[in-house]
Design a protein around this motif. Structure first.
Motif, mmCIF file in Angstrom:
data_model
loop_
_atom_site.group_PDB
_atom_site.id
_atom_site.type_symbol
_atom_site.label_atom_id
_atom_site.label_comp_id
_atom_site.label_asym_id
_atom_site.label_seq_id
_atom_site.Cartn_x
_atom_site.Cartn_y
_atom_site.Cartn_z
ATOM 1 N N ASN A 168 -23.630 -3.547 -11.260
ATOM 2 C CA ASN A 168 -22.748 -4.485 -11.961
ATOM 3 C C ASN A 168 -21.646 -4.974 -11.030
ATOM 4 N N HIS A 170 -19.213 -6.876 -12.055
ATOM 5 C CA HIS A 170 -18.046 -7.237 -12.849
ATOM 6 C C HIS A 170 -17.566 -6.039 -13.659
ATOM 7 N N LEU A 171 -16.333 -6.119 -14.094
ATOM 8 C CA LEU A 171 -15.801 -5.218 -15.112
ATOM 9 C C LEU A 171 -14.625 -5.911 -15.774
ATOM 10 N N GLU A 173 -10.883 -5.272 -17.452
ATOM 11 C CA GLU A 173 -9.752 -4.360 -17.557
ATOM 12 C C GLU A 173 -8.656 -5.034 -18.383
ATOM 13 N N GLN A 195 -25.843 4.163 -11.526
ATOM 14 C CA GLN A 195 -24.975 3.038 -11.887
ATOM 15 C C GLN A 195 -24.018 2.757 -10.735
ATOM 16 N N ASN A 197 -20.937 0.338 -9.524
ATOM 17 C CA ASN A 197 -19.894 -0.506 -10.090
ATOM 18 C C ASN A 197 -19.298 -1.461 -9.057
ATOM 19 N N LYS A 216 -15.921 2.223 -9.247
ATOM 20 C CA LYS A 216 -15.601 0.962 -8.586
ATOM 21 C C LYS A 216 -14.924 1.202 -7.230
#
Length: 243
Positions: A168, A170-171, A173, A195, A197, A216
């Motif tokens: 992924n 993106h995230l 926050e 996974q 990040n 991340k």
């Protein structure tokens, strides 16, 4: 950082009403070549026995499903080429044009998932990922349909991405959406179900173990093996274990 978009909720609602039918129309258009083939087989077998026609129709439906998968990925890949942003790292409020653009690309990828699950690993799946913006080195094996935010992902030569690994770029926050490049080196391995990040860097020859979660902006040095939740080094490049 981009400014907050006024009237975001209204824009989101209108675009959702327009885009949802578009997705189903795209699926229908991808089915058109298979439907045409079925019509042709129906006419060609009109004088056959019923059981013979049943076999012919069954085989045609199978081929039609394969054609649907390929057409679906190619159409969505073309839309991805048009819509994808050219970014390094970016952030913006949740209520922003960047979020809307990201949402469109995410929708395209979700529409591709039913086809992509059958097309990885294959050159068709790799072509789709490249059309969506993923930089893929020669000989890389992509076994997962969950390489998301392709325009933020780089994968080196002869690297293996395991089944159902999630990558992924993106995230979200408190201050909004964050997009950050993920760089995976050459001859690396991302295990099944792992996974990865945003902002992670995985060095050449490194291994991220199955079902590990890489937080991340984690950097995995070349040749090291990382595992666990959150992932930590379990074997150094020289073969020794961390104290």
């Amino acid at each position: 950082m981009s400014k907050k978009l006024r009237g975001f909720n209204w824009i989101q609602a209108v675009l959702s009403m327009l885009v949802m039918p578009l997705g189903f129309i795209l699926w229908g258009l991808a089915a058109a070549p298979g439907i045409y083939l079925l019509f042709e087989v129906g006419e060609a077998t009109a004088s056959w026995e019923q059981w013979e026609r049943a076999i012919a129709f069954g085989a045609t439906l199978g081929i039609g499903a394969l054609i649907w998968c390929i057409a679906d990925l190619l159409m969505l890949g073309i839309l991805g080429m048009i819509m994808r942003p050219n970014l390094e790292d970016a952030k913006a409020p949740t209520e922003s044009w960047l979020t809307i653009r990201w949402a469109f690309l995410s929708l395209f990828h979700r529409l591709a998932l039913p086809s992509l699950k059958w097309m990885v690993p294959s050159f068709v799946g790799t072509i789709y990922y490249r059309m969506m913006g993923c930089k893929i080195g020669k000989g890389a094996q992509l076994n997962s349909p969950h390489i998301n935010d392709c325009f933020m992902v780089e994968i080196g030569e002869r690297t293996v991405i395991g089944g159902d690994a999630a990558i992924n770029g993106h995230l979200f926050e408190k201050d909004g959406i964050h997009l950050a490049k993920i760089r995976i080196g050459a001859k690396a391995v991302v295990g099944a179900g792992a996974q990865i990040n945003p902002g992670c860097v995985i060095g050449d020859g490194a291994v991220v173990a199955s079902k590990a979660v890489l937080p991340k902006f984690t950097e995995v040095p070349a040749g090291e093996v990382w595992g666990g939740i959150p992932a930590k080094c379990i074997r150094r490049a020289d073969g020794s274990k961390p104290e």
